[in-house]
Design an enzyme around this catalytic site. Structure first.
Site, PDB file in Angstrom:
ATOM      1  N   CYS A 531      28.535  -7.337  13.504  1.00 54.51           N
ATOM      2  CA  CYS A 531      28.384  -8.266  14.620  1.00 54.51           C
ATOM      3  C   CYS A 531      27.032  -8.935  14.460  1.00 54.51           C
ATOM      4  O   CYS A 531      26.502  -8.997  13.346  1.00 54.51           O
ATOM      5  CB  CYS A 531      28.536  -7.571  15.971  1.00 54.51           C
ATOM      6  SG  CYS A 531      27.264  -6.336  16.311  1.00 54.51           S
ATOM      7  N   THR A 532      26.458  -9.431  15.520  1.00 52.68           N
ATOM      8  CA  THR A 532      25.214 -10.192  15.399  1.00 52.68           C
ATOM      9  C   THR A 532      24.089  -9.370  14.807  1.00 52.68           C
ATOM     10  O   THR A 532      23.325  -9.855  13.972  1.00 52.68           O
ATOM     11  CB  THR A 532      24.780 -10.717  16.778  1.00 52.68           C
ATOM     12  OG1 THR A 532      25.864 -11.459  17.352  1.00 52.68           O
ATOM     13  CG2 THR A 532      23.584 -11.651  16.651  1.00 52.68           C
TER      14      THR A 532
END
Length: 589
Positions: A531-532
């Site tokens: 994810c980020t």
């Protein structure tokens, strides 16, 4: 008789499996959420561009007095429309985007066919659930509590809808489709169901005469058939879920009304829940409820708008209640968490540890302030100092309440950082200056000014620092740079790594090499995701994972989600690292 102990290895518990599956939600939901920043920027910029309604005689007269020609007006309207529509197309089609993203993200091999099937299923569901569809057939003659109608049985108080007020139409009126057909929750459910069908039937063999439909080509056909079946049951159940969301919305926006204290209390509770769910990656679930479901407003053209983000951006300025459930995060993300990063530096054991803390958390503090990405800081202490993290969650609620009490309304496209703060100011001031009812006195307007975020943020930073300092010293918390959590020299990762692999196996950077080695090599890794700020990997054997080596490689934290799933906090470099590692998965280490 001699008893023998069974050597059978127990499988992961139900809770571990549940957490593993739920933990993927955060990663998958980031697909559609990641496009919101540019869409929000385009909407905000487009809203500030000059445009004129040529259908109004007084507007045309004013334009001519200013010496603006019709061709210039046409060009300005065209530019404004292009910019606005480029951003609006994202917010107008969020259910479809969520369905596509989740169908793709939950598919076992992340193939485009799963997204294609989810898109078809979403279009079918929107057709079946719209006004005049299955729901009206089932409930069309029932008068529900909350239905509004006049003496002739027509929907009352809704100038855009004069139909009969029975069934769920009597509750939702012209907002019927937005509430039951075109909502984000439908997209999440459709994407999940489509991905399940894809994973279950991808390898199904069919008779040779139907060979064309074998493999992945079979999936859209199965999805069409199954969607037509389960949608009937969905039409029986989901309207009541939509009705519940509607009632919650009415409670938050009508019962509280213009009472800023009620809204502030809700924002405070929401802030606490949001932060407590973050360690499990589940904070995106309430985020989507508050930001895309709750709320009931109309835009300048009288179209229904739902969700705090959409209401703030699209709602008409006068009495616009949007932004209440976003503004409370700005003091924490711009000031509170950077103060925690400074606290780590301040409480480090010696000059060398301070230097290393600053090397890691100095940039993390800047990222938190500018963009609102806070995970690199939060994951540095949430598991090694749970007490400090719980205090952080409570303070998030407190300063969310304070921002709401001031009546500050701000919005964001991605997170509550300084860049989104600057972009929100024009809209926030427009709401204040054009809302005589919500801000009935000049004093209320003054306190609602978004400029108050700066002094509130400074108080927030001070509170975070001294509260955290007291907890660290009193309980001797082992925060980064202290006690058993001393930071390794960043150059240690290079000592673990061999930068170049054999020819044909590609080249890994020292950090990527060290991470793979610490995970037990490629043969121990089964899935690659990110994810980020996190690498989200599954491994065959967790006992082969060397957490100390991962931290030496630069990981800010390691989270064990289940017996086979873990998350490695590496910061905003997660996407690049995952691509590098996955693209070289045939390499031997």
């Amino acid at each position: 008789m001699r008893l023998q102990h069974s050597n059978k290895v127990k499988g992961p518990s139900f809770f571990s499996n549940l957490m593993s599956r739920l933990g993927k939600i955060g990663k998958v939901l980031l697909f559609p959420i990641a496009v919101l920043p540019i869409a929000a920027i385009l909407l905000r910029v487009g809203a500030q561009l000059p445009s004129f309604d040529l259908s109004k005689a007084d507007v045309v007269e004013q334009i001519h007095k200013l010496g603006i020609t019709d061709s210039e007006v046409t060009f300005m309207n065209f530019v404004s429309m292009i910019v606005m529509k480029s951003g609006g197309i994202v917010f107008d089609n969020l259910p479809i985007l969520f369905a596509l993203a989740i169908g793709f993200g939950f598919a076992k091999d992340s193939r485009g066919e799963a997204a294609f099937a989810a898109g078809i299923s979403m279009l079918l569901l929107m057709f079946f659930m719209r006004q005049g569809g299955f729901v009206d057939t089932i409930y069309g003659k029932i008068v529900l509590p909350g239905a509004q109608f006049d003496e002739m049985g027509r929907r009352a108080g809704d100038p855009d809808f004069a139909g009969i007020a029975s069934g769920f139409v009597g509750v939702f009126g012209s907002k019927y489709n937005a509430a039951l057909s075109n909502n984000v929750l439908n997209g999440i459910i459709v994407g999940s169901v489509s991905a399940f069908i894809y994973n279950r039937f991808t390898n199904v063999e069919v008779p040779k005469i139907l060979g064309f439909f074998s493999g992945r080509r079979l999936i859209p056909s199965i999805v069409i058939l199954i969607t037509g079946v389960w949608t009937i049951l969905y039409a029986v159940i989901f309207p009541w879920i939509g009705y519940l969301f509607y009632e919650i919305s009415v409670f938050l926006y009508s019962t509280a009304g213009n009472n800023r204290w009620g809204r502030s209390a809700v924002m405070g509770a929401y802030g606490i829940i949001n932060r407590l769910l973050l360690p499990f990656g589940l904070h995106h679930i309430p985020n989507n409820l508050f930001w895309f479901q709750l709320g009931d407003w109309v835009d300048a053209n009288g179209n229904p708008v739902y969700g705090d983000i959409n209401i703030f951006i699209s709602g008409k300025a006068a009495e616009n209640p949007g932004g209440i459930f976003q503004s409370g995060f700005f003091p924490v993300m711009m000031f509170g968490l950077p103060a925690i990063a400074f606290l780590f530096w301040f409480t480090a054991e010696n000059k060398e540890q301070r230097r290393r803390v600053f090397a890691i958390f100095g940039s993390a503090a800047i990222v938190s302030f500018l963009t609102g990405i806070t995970e690199p800081i939060e994951f540095a202490f949430m598991f090694i100092s749970p007490l400090l993290y719980v205090c952080h969650a409570i303070l998030t609620g407190i300063f969310g309440f304070i921002s709401g009490a001031f009546g500050i309304q701000l919005g964001f496209g991605f997170s509550a950082g300084f860049m989104d703060y600057l972009l929100s100011i024009p809209k926030s001031m427009e709401i204040i200056n054009n809302s005589p009812i919500r801000f009935s006195t000049e004093t209320m307007k003054i306190f609602a000014n978004p400029g108050w975020i700066i002094p509130i943020g400074l108080v927030c930073a001070t509170t975070y620092f001294f509260t955290g300092y007291g907890l660290i010293k009193y309980f001797n918390l082992q925060t980064p740079g202290r006690g058993q959590n001393l930071l390794e020299d960043p150059s240690a990762a290079k000592e673990l790594a061999s930068a170049t692999l054999d020819k044909g196996n590609g080249i890994l950077s020292p950090k990527a090499y060290a991470i793979v080695k610490a995970l037990g090599g490629y043969e121990n890794i089964t899935t690659f995701n990110n994810c980020t700020t996190r690498l989200r990997y599954s491994v065959k054997e967790m006992n082969k994972v060397d957490q100390a080596a991962l931290k030496k490689a630069g990981a800010m934290g390691v989270i064990k989600i289940s017996d086979n799933d873990l998350q490695i906090i590496v910061g905003t470099d997660a996407d690049r690292l995952n691509c590098e590692i996955e693209n070289n998965k045939n390499a031997k280490i």
